[in-house]
Design a protein around this motif. Sequence first.
Motif, PDB file in Angstrom:
ATOM      1  N   ILE A 222     -42.657  26.402  26.745  1.00 54.46           N
ATOM      2  CA  ILE A 222     -41.694  26.246  25.656  1.00 54.46           C
ATOM      3  C   ILE A 222     -42.298  26.735  24.345  1.00 54.46           C
ATOM      4  O   ILE A 222     -41.644  27.443  23.559  1.00 54.46           O
ATOM      5  CB  ILE A 222     -41.242  24.774  25.538  1.00 54.46           C
ATOM      6  CG1 ILE A 222     -40.405  24.373  26.755  1.00 54.46           C
ATOM      7  CG2 ILE A 222     -40.433  24.557  24.249  1.00 54.46           C
ATOM      8  CD1 ILE A 222     -40.063  22.887  26.794  1.00 54.46           C
ATOM      9  N   SER A 223     -43.541  26.374  24.097  1.00 54.38           N
ATOM     10  CA  SER A 223     -44.213  26.816  22.873  1.00 54.38           C
ATOM     11  C   SER A 223     -44.340  28.337  22.835  1.00 54.38           C
ATOM     12  O   SER A 223     -44.162  28.965  21.789  1.00 54.38           O
ATOM     13  CB  SER A 223     -45.606  26.181  22.783  1.00 54.38           C
ATOM     14  OG  SER A 223     -45.517  24.775  22.662  1.00 54.38           O
ATOM     15  N   ALA A 224     -44.639  28.942  23.980  1.00 50.02           N
ATOM     16  CA  ALA A 224     -44.865  30.387  24.028  1.00 50.02           C
ATOM     17  C   ALA A 224     -43.614  31.186  23.700  1.00 50.02           C
ATOM     18  O   ALA A 224     -43.702  32.281  23.115  1.00 50.02           O
ATOM     19  CB  ALA A 224     -45.396  30.784  25.405  1.00 50.02           C
ATOM     20  N   VAL A 225     -42.450  30.665  24.061  1.00 48.32           N
ATOM     21  CA  VAL A 225     -41.209  31.432  23.860  1.00 48.32           C
ATOM     22  C   VAL A 225     -40.369  30.885  22.709  1.00 48.32           C
ATOM     23  O   VAL A 225     -39.247  31.343  22.487  1.00 48.32           O
ATOM     24  CB  VAL A 225     -40.356  31.440  25.153  1.00 48.32           C
ATOM     25  CG1 VAL A 225     -41.145  32.049  26.298  1.00 48.32           C
ATOM     26  CG2 VAL A 225     -39.892  30.021  25.518  1.00 48.32           C
ATOM     27  N   ALA A 226     -40.889  29.911  21.969  1.00 51.99           N
ATOM     28  CA  ALA A 226     -40.104  29.249  20.931  1.00 51.99           C
ATOM     29  C   ALA A 226     -39.576  30.245  19.897  1.00 51.99           C
ATOM     30  O   ALA A 226     -40.357  30.954  19.269  1.00 51.99           O
ATOM     31  CB  ALA A 226     -40.957  28.188  20.236  1.00 51.99           C
ATOM     32  N   PRO A 227     -38.251  30.283  19.694  1.00 53.30           N
ATOM     33  CA  PRO A 227     -37.693  31.209  18.697  1.00 53.30           C
ATOM     34  C   PRO A 227     -37.780  30.669  17.281  1.00 53.30           C
ATOM     35  O   PRO A 227     -37.774  31.445  16.322  1.00 53.30           O
ATOM     36  CB  PRO A 227     -36.226  31.349  19.140  1.00 53.30           C
ATOM     37  CG  PRO A 227     -35.920  30.045  19.817  1.00 53.30           C
ATOM     38  CD  PRO A 227     -37.197  29.599  20.463  1.00 53.30           C
TER      39      PRO A 227
ATOM     40  N   VAL B 204     -38.284  24.282  17.994  1.00 52.59           N
ATOM     41  CA  VAL B 204     -38.504  24.418  19.441  1.00 52.59           C
ATOM     42  C   VAL B 204     -39.994  24.420  19.750  1.00 52.59           C
ATOM     43  O   VAL B 204     -40.441  23.824  20.746  1.00 52.59           O
ATOM     44  CB  VAL B 204     -37.829  25.698  19.974  1.00 52.59           C
ATOM     45  CG1 VAL B 204     -38.131  25.902  21.461  1.00 52.59           C
ATOM     46  CG2 VAL B 204     -36.323  25.645  19.745  1.00 52.59           C
ATOM     47  N   MET B 205     -40.773  25.065  18.913  1.00 49.87           N
ATOM     48  CA  MET B 205     -42.218  25.061  19.078  1.00 49.87           C
ATOM     49  C   MET B 205     -42.752  23.629  19.030  1.00 49.87           C
ATOM     50  O   MET B 205     -43.605  23.231  19.846  1.00 49.87           O
ATOM     51  CB  MET B 205     -42.859  25.897  17.970  1.00 49.87           C
ATOM     52  CG  MET B 205     -44.385  25.875  17.924  1.00 49.87           C
ATOM     53  SD  MET B 205     -45.111  26.844  19.256  1.00 49.87           S
ATOM     54  CE  MET B 205     -46.837  26.821  18.786  1.00 49.87           C
ATOM     55  N   LEU B 206     -42.242  22.842  18.108  1.00 52.67           N
ATOM     56  CA  LEU B 206     -42.675  21.455  17.973  1.00 52.67           C
ATOM     57  C   LEU B 206     -42.302  20.651  19.222  1.00 52.67           C
ATOM     58  O   LEU B 206     -43.101  19.831  19.695  1.00 52.67           O
ATOM     59  CB  LEU B 206     -42.036  20.834  16.730  1.00 52.67           C
ATOM     60  CG  LEU B 206     -42.458  19.410  16.368  1.00 52.67           C
ATOM     61  CD1 LEU B 206     -43.968  19.330  16.165  1.00 52.67           C
ATOM     62  CD2 LEU B 206     -41.721  18.942  15.111  1.00 52.67           C
ATOM     63  N   ILE B 207     -41.118  20.880  19.767  1.00 52.89           N
ATOM     64  CA  ILE B 207     -40.696  20.201  20.997  1.00 52.89           C
ATOM     65  C   ILE B 207     -41.648  20.544  22.150  1.00 52.89           C
ATOM     66  O   ILE B 207     -42.059  19.687  22.931  1.00 52.89           O
ATOM     67  CB  ILE B 207     -39.248  20.583  21.361  1.00 52.89           C
ATOM     68  CG1 ILE B 207     -38.273  19.977  20.342  1.00 52.89           C
ATOM     69  CG2 ILE B 207     -38.899  20.119  22.782  1.00 52.89           C
ATOM     70  CD1 ILE B 207     -36.848  20.466  20.504  1.00 52.89           C
ATOM     71  N   GLY B 208     -42.020  21.816  22.251  1.00 49.78           N
ATOM     72  CA  GLY B 208     -42.954  22.238  23.288  1.00 49.78           C
ATOM     73  C   GLY B 208     -44.294  21.543  23.177  1.00 49.78           C
ATOM     74  O   GLY B 208     -44.881  21.124  24.187  1.00 49.78           O
TER      75      GLY B 208
ATOM     76  N   GLY C 205     -41.826  31.479  10.022  1.00 48.33           N
ATOM     77  CA  GLY C 205     -41.257  31.350   8.691  1.00 48.33           C
ATOM     78  C   GLY C 205     -41.437  29.995   8.036  1.00 48.33           C
ATOM     79  O   GLY C 205     -40.551  29.518   7.317  1.00 48.33           O
ATOM     80  N   VAL C 206     -42.603  29.353   8.268  1.00 50.88           N
ATOM     81  CA  VAL C 206     -42.887  28.068   7.620  1.00 50.88           C
ATOM     82  C   VAL C 206     -44.249  28.149   6.947  1.00 50.88           C
ATOM     83  O   VAL C 206     -45.067  29.030   7.250  1.00 50.88           O
ATOM     84  CB  VAL C 206     -42.875  26.906   8.639  1.00 50.88           C
ATOM     85  CG1 VAL C 206     -41.495  26.765   9.268  1.00 50.88           C
ATOM     86  CG2 VAL C 206     -43.944  27.100   9.711  1.00 50.88           C
ATOM     87  N   SER C 207     -44.508  27.223   6.024  1.00 51.00           N
ATOM     88  CA  SER C 207     -45.786  27.185   5.328  1.00 51.00           C
ATOM     89  C   SER C 207     -46.873  26.648   6.244  1.00 51.00           C
ATOM     90  O   SER C 207     -46.588  26.049   7.293  1.00 51.00           O
ATOM     91  CB  SER C 207     -45.686  26.300   4.088  1.00 51.00           C
ATOM     92  OG  SER C 207     -45.460  24.950   4.468  1.00 51.00           O
TER      93      SER C 207
END
Length: 437
Positions: free
Chosen positions: A84-89, A93-97, A34-36
């Motif tokens: 972490i990236s694979a399961v990021a909700p 969280v994706m960025l942290i991974g 849900g981001v550009s």
Amino acid sequence: MPLALLALAIGAFGIGTTEFVIMGLLPQVGADLGVSVPTAGLLVTGYALGVMIGAPIMTVLGTKISRKNMLMLLMGLFILGNLISAVAPVFAVMLIGRVVASLAHGAFFGIGSVVAAELVAPEKKAGAISMMFTGLTVANVVGVPLGTFVGQSAGWRVTFVIVAALGVLGLVGVAKLVPDMPKPEGVRLRHEVAAFKNTQVVLAMAMTVLGFGGVFAAITYIAPMMTDVGGFAESSVTWLMVVFGLGMVAGNLIGGRFADRKLMPMLYTALGGLVLVLLLFTFLASVQVAAIAAVFLVGALGFATVPPLQKRVLDHAHGAPTLASAANIGAFNLGNALSAWLGGMVISAGLGYTAPNAVGAVLAAAALVLAVVSHRMELRPSRGAAATTDREPTDREPTGLGAEAADLAPADLASAATAATAADSGAAPAVASDARS
């Protein structure tokens, strides 16, 4: 070549894949979270900043434990970050991974190079290091395109699970195949940091940031640029990444071949060509044949700068190359972060998906200017030497000890002084003869 090099190459393959594969998946990741697309581009920026910060820190920490254990720790971070990236909700969280995975990048290549060289006889060291880096090169020809295809077909999360599995394979390989090596002794952080006082080291790193930034300004947003402007199908992004990877391989080979012979002319040619290609790419992205050629040339010209810039850093940080070399890997990724951020800004400003190419041309042009400045500084006679000798040294005189004395241990200093004295005594008759004539 020992099998341990295969384990290092697998680790390099996984790291190279996770770094670059995100660029072909930005539209899918952005839509799912849900981001550009410009906001999704921060995943490139975050990874790059993580490498920049993590490379020197992890390299320094790596002096406290054995190299094998450090490599295993780095692969563990890599696996964790990709999971972490694979399961990021959500996007955060994706960025942290991405940042967690990036911490392994610079130190793995820095420490891995040392390990690879120690695994073989002295006359085979260059080949061993090259074999490890083959994993990174192959990642851009095979891993990234396949990862892009899988991500577009089965979902981008599957891609990151597969990359994490590659990390597990690399970790097992290091554990089973890499022999135990003692932790490095005699490494002084103060001595390593002192290398950054050298203006030429700083200039070389600045050229790295700006030159590589020119490459990634264009490549970060290659997926929306090629589909929205170039008229390519979404599935075409996969083989366009193959084209880019082939360009990288060609440029790296050419740059490596000429770095020892014609370093600055090679650097001028690569950076000047990159400026021209990026400018043309800005206006010709809608012409598919021209776009394909531009993607190849951006990869080739951009990566032709890698060997000469890395060699330049090592040459000028000769007394303490470890930290400077790791920091230069971070500088490449700072360029990635800077260009991804600037590219996202011009897209968000409504200038279109080709605008990052123009940003890249400006960055590469700035790197070219710094290259000219750096070379002229290098050719300028040393005022300190002139004040000491009251004359310019001749080609037959040793220019010898003073500039490097601070980098030598006492025993080495004594040996160097003895060698310099012997050289002076041997040269004296020739100088005297010239004076009589």
